[in-house]
Scaffold this active site. Sequence first.
Site, PDB file in Angstrom:
ATOM      1  N   CYS A   1      -4.840  -2.557   2.946  1.00 26.50           N
ATOM      2  CA  CYS A   1      -5.438  -1.455   3.702  1.00 26.50           C
ATOM      3  C   CYS A   1      -5.320  -1.818   5.174  1.00 26.50           C
ATOM      4  O   CYS A   1      -5.891  -2.819   5.611  1.00 26.50           O
ATOM      5  CB  CYS A   1      -6.900  -1.255   3.303  1.00 26.50           C
TER       6      CYS A   1
ATOM      7  N   ASN B   1       0.899  -1.155   0.000  1.00 27.47           N
ATOM      8  CA  ASN B   1       0.000   0.000   0.000  1.00 27.47           C
ATOM      9  C   ASN B   1       0.937   1.203   0.000  1.00 27.47           C
ATOM     10  O   ASN B   1       1.607   1.463   0.998  1.00 27.47           O
ATOM     11  CB  ASN B   1      -0.867  -0.045   1.247  1.00 27.47           C
TER      12      ASN B   1
ATOM     13  N   ASN C   1      -6.211  10.877   0.010  1.00 32.49           N
ATOM     14  CA  ASN C   1      -6.386   9.776  -0.925  1.00 32.49           C
ATOM     15  C   ASN C   1      -5.878  10.167  -2.308  1.00 32.49           C
ATOM     16  O   ASN C   1      -5.659  11.341  -2.598  1.00 32.49           O
ATOM     17  CB  ASN C   1      -7.865   9.392  -1.018  1.00 32.49           C
TER      18      ASN C   1
ATOM     19  N   CYS D   1      -5.003   6.244   8.090  1.00 35.62           N
ATOM     20  CA  CYS D   1      -4.440   5.227   7.208  1.00 35.62           C
ATOM     21  C   CYS D   1      -3.512   4.347   8.038  1.00 35.62           C
ATOM     22  O   CYS D   1      -2.477   4.811   8.523  1.00 35.62           O
ATOM     23  CB  CYS D   1      -3.677   5.871   6.059  1.00 35.62           C
TER      24      CYS D   1
END
Length: 278
Positions: free
Chosen positions: A224, A13, A84, A93
């Site tokens: 995530c 990520n 984002n 996050c």
Amino acid sequence: MSYPFLKGHGTENDFVLLPDRDGSVHGELPADRVRALCDRRAGLGADGVLRVIRTAVVEERDVRASRNHREDEDLPEWFMDYRNADGGIAEMCGNGIRVFALHLYDEGLVPADEPVRIGTRSGVKTVTRDGELFSADLGVATILGETKVSVGDRSWPAVHVDLGNPHAVVMVDDLAEAGPLLEEPAYDVRVYPDGVNVEFVVRRGPDHVAMRVHERGSGETRSCGTGACAAAVATAPPGPGRWRVDVPGGTLQVSRDAAGHVFLTGPAVLVARGQTDL
């Protein structure tokens, strides 16, 4: 204008980090700049942007406004201004905060042998380092009931989980059921007026799940962190526990203590740094 950047990831990520300690480089950080940086063909490529800025510069408003902030709590020096890939502002996050902490440690901005407190729009989070692994206390996960998610002509019940940001956790028999996830799944906008991260989850064992995720503002990502925590708590009985969550980009560990706090543990890597005028 040319400015510094770093590139890093947590279980693939990935993020562009923007050092902007006093807020003089990026101002309000325009959404078009975030989109340009995250563009995987014309930019640096990333799922999001992490601006490294002092809490005092953002006037403490983003931390103090959080529902997770305690009025008697001292605010930390550093604030993770997370955006984002589409330029939208996000609360939290889980993978990004580990990369953010690694940068603070590497630059000597925090003591190397102590946990670091980081301000976010979801409140103050504490990250602890153990070699190459980082563990973030994400606070209490709240299950808010059942909703529904659809992809094309298929629909599933979903568990609505709040981890400071919104999640809809869908149990499936096979991760392929979600399809290519090139478009955002459909959901109830009355439940999620600001969008939602959707996790498709399969059970691999009593304390082991695997998932795919479509993140709001970013599309399907390789991992995530808050989504892994949402998947774990939505599929587990109440109380303390520890779970393995497999994502396309690797493996994360999620645990919950007796007080209900959820901890996310995984790696963080910085892979590049340089200057750009994007």
